[in-house]
Design a protein around this motif. Structure first.
Motif, PDB file in Angstrom:
ATOM      1  N   GLY A  44      71.535 116.166 187.614  1.00 15.76           N
ATOM      2  CA  GLY A  44      72.649 116.486 186.707  1.00 15.76           C
ATOM      3  C   GLY A  44      72.943 115.363 185.730  1.00 15.76           C
ATOM      4  N   PRO A  45      73.283 114.160 186.190  1.00 15.97           N
ATOM      5  CA  PRO A  45      73.515 113.051 185.255  1.00 15.97           C
ATOM      6  C   PRO A  45      72.260 112.639 184.495  1.00 15.97           C
ATOM      7  CG  PRO A  45      73.626 112.303 187.542  1.00 15.97           C
ATOM      8  CD  PRO A  45      73.653 113.798 187.574  1.00 15.97           C
ATOM      9  N   ALA A  46      71.071 112.877 185.082  1.00 20.59           N
ATOM     10  CA  ALA A  46      69.846 112.548 184.353  1.00 20.59           C
ATOM     11  C   ALA A  46      69.722 113.410 183.105  1.00 20.59           C
ATOM     12  CB  ALA A  46      68.629 112.742 185.267  1.00 20.59           C
ATOM     13  N   PHE A  47      69.930 114.723 183.240  1.00 23.88           N
ATOM     14  CA  PHE A  47      69.888 115.613 182.075  1.00 23.88           C
ATOM     15  C   PHE A  47      71.012 115.298 181.099  1.00 23.88           C
ATOM     16  CE2 PHE A  47      67.195 118.528 184.598  1.00 23.88           C
ATOM     17  CZ  PHE A  47      66.240 118.817 183.629  1.00 23.88           C
ATOM     18  N   SER A  48      72.183 114.976 181.624  1.00 27.86           N
ATOM     19  CA  SER A  48      73.323 114.679 180.761  1.00 27.86           C
ATOM     20  C   SER A  48      73.061 113.450 179.901  1.00 27.86           C
ATOM     21  CB  SER A  48      74.583 114.474 181.608  1.00 27.86           C
ATOM     22  OG  SER A  48      75.727 114.297 180.795  1.00 27.86           O
ATOM     23  N   GLY A  49      72.355 112.465 180.458  1.00 25.10           N
ATOM     24  CA  GLY A  49      72.020 111.273 179.686  1.00 25.10           C
ATOM     25  C   GLY A  49      71.093 111.565 178.528  1.00 25.10           C
ATOM     26  N   LEU A  50      70.320 112.654 178.636  1.00 23.46           N
ATOM     27  CA  LEU A  50      69.403 113.021 177.560  1.00 23.46           C
ATOM     28  C   LEU A  50      70.078 113.758 176.428  1.00 23.46           C
ATOM     29  CD1 LEU A  50      66.322 114.241 179.666  1.00 23.46           C
ATOM     30  CD2 LEU A  50      66.568 112.069 178.460  1.00 23.46           C
TER      31      LEU A  50
END
Length: 362
Positions: A44-50
């Motif tokens: 979740g936070p990985a995609f949000s960082g993108l």
């Protein structure tokens, strides 16, 4: 002001972090603790960082951490190291995502600043042409190929000189800041020479010398020069540029060809003869369209080139700017997507277009 609306693709990406965490949570509940889905909450936070800003990434990370704790308690994973390992994974990915989001936004801001400066420079370079000059009424259109490349090497100018009204439309090989720099050289030379040189041949030779000093290698500039005198005629000098379109008073269309085709500006050192001037009648009620090859080389979905000569009826509007805008919109529709090359058009009317009466100066 044009407001940019989010595209379906960007809207889908914005929901990706929440969707991923929901899928992982559902899979973990259904499959149970033995499968080991819990660390995947960190996606979740990985995609949000993108796709999002740092604050959104941090918020997504906090939600992911709460979800990780809840699922860990539900699965009984805190009785062993697996629950704490999953929490550390979420916290670590969130930190990296926040750093990535900050770096990406900083680079986007720098790129936007550079593009903004370049666009302002080009607007200063391509000054608005006068709406009227002598017996002529003028309108100009510049359509960029894609939003990510708003600057290019298409150029135009109209100067009222002691020798008549002189016009240039050209296209610099290449794109970006290097093309804008070359366009500045050509326009600067034209603006000075248009007042000084007694005829188009001398004007063209001066442009050739100016461009040859600046360009390196096989770079070049295609251009067409036009001079409007008091005798209901226009004289052209064509340096490898698309032939102008002349719309007669009865609606007929001509593409006056040069006596011989010449090399573009910047290639004169190859020893070929320069272009020869040629004259065409241009009377009240008639229109002349100068354009770059981004117009005629625009293809539709089937690969067919834009049929400029068949679209002359779009220039019937008594207002030159509205008429040219109608042609530009038709060109964009024909392309079935972003243009692959910049498209500049300069429409010149011998005032008296339409009802046989002079068009009032604006």
């Amino acid at each position: 002001m044009t407001v940019e609306r989010p595209t379906p693709g960007s809207a889908l990406l914005s929901w990706a972090p929440a969707a991923v965490m929901a899928v992982v949570a559902g899979a973990d509940i259904v499959a149970g603790p033995g499968v080991g889905f819990l660390p995947l909450v960190s996606l979740g936070p990985a995609f949000s960082g993108l796709v999002g800003g740092w604050w959104r990434t941090a918020l997504t990370g906090a939600v992911a951490l709460v979800l990780c704790v809840a699922l860990g308690v539900y699965d009984g994973l805190f009785e062993e190291r697996r629950g704490f390992t999953a929490m550390a994974s979420v916290a670590g990915v969130t930190g990296v995502g926040v750093a990535a989001a900050v770096t990406r936004r900083r680079r986007e801001a720098e790129l936007a600043s550079v593009r903004s400066i370049a666009e302002v420079a080009q607007r200063v370079l391509l000054r608005p042409v006068p709406r009227t000059a002598g017996p002529l009424q003028a309108a100009v259109s510049y359509t960029s190929a894609v939003a990510e490349a708003r600057i290019g090497g298409d150029l135009y100018e109209m100067v009222a000189s002691p020798h008549g009204i002189r016009v240039i439309v050209g296209d610099v090989q290449g794109k970006g800041l290097a093309a804008v720099e070359t366009a500045a050289v050509v326009l600067g030379a034209f603006r000075a020479a248009a007042h000084d040189e007694p005829d188009l041949v001398s004007l063209g030779e001066r442009l050739e010398r100016s461009v040859a000093r600046e360009l390196e290698g096989e770079k070049f500039v295609t251009a067409v020069l036009a001079e409007f005198g008091p005798d209901h005629g226009v004289e052209f000098l064509n340096f490898g540029h698309p032939t102008p379109m002349l719309v007669r008073r009865d609606g007929g269309v001509d593409f006056p060809q040069p006596l011989a085709f010449a090399l573009p500006l910047g290639l004169g050192a190859h020893g070929a003869d320069g272009p020869k001037p040629y004259r065409v009648d241009f009377a009240p009620g008639e229109q002349l369209l100068l354009y770059t090859d981004g117009v005629t080389e625009t293809r539709d979905a089937g690969g067919a080139f834009y049929p400029l000569g068949d679209r002359a009826d779009l220039l019937k509007d008594p207002d030159a700017e509205r008429a040219l805008e109608a042609l530009r919109e038709d060109l964009v529709r024909h392309s079935a997507g972003p243009l692959h090359d910049d498209a500049a058009m300069l429409l010149l009317r011998y005032r008296g277009h339409g009802e046989g009466k002079s068009v009032p100066a604006v």
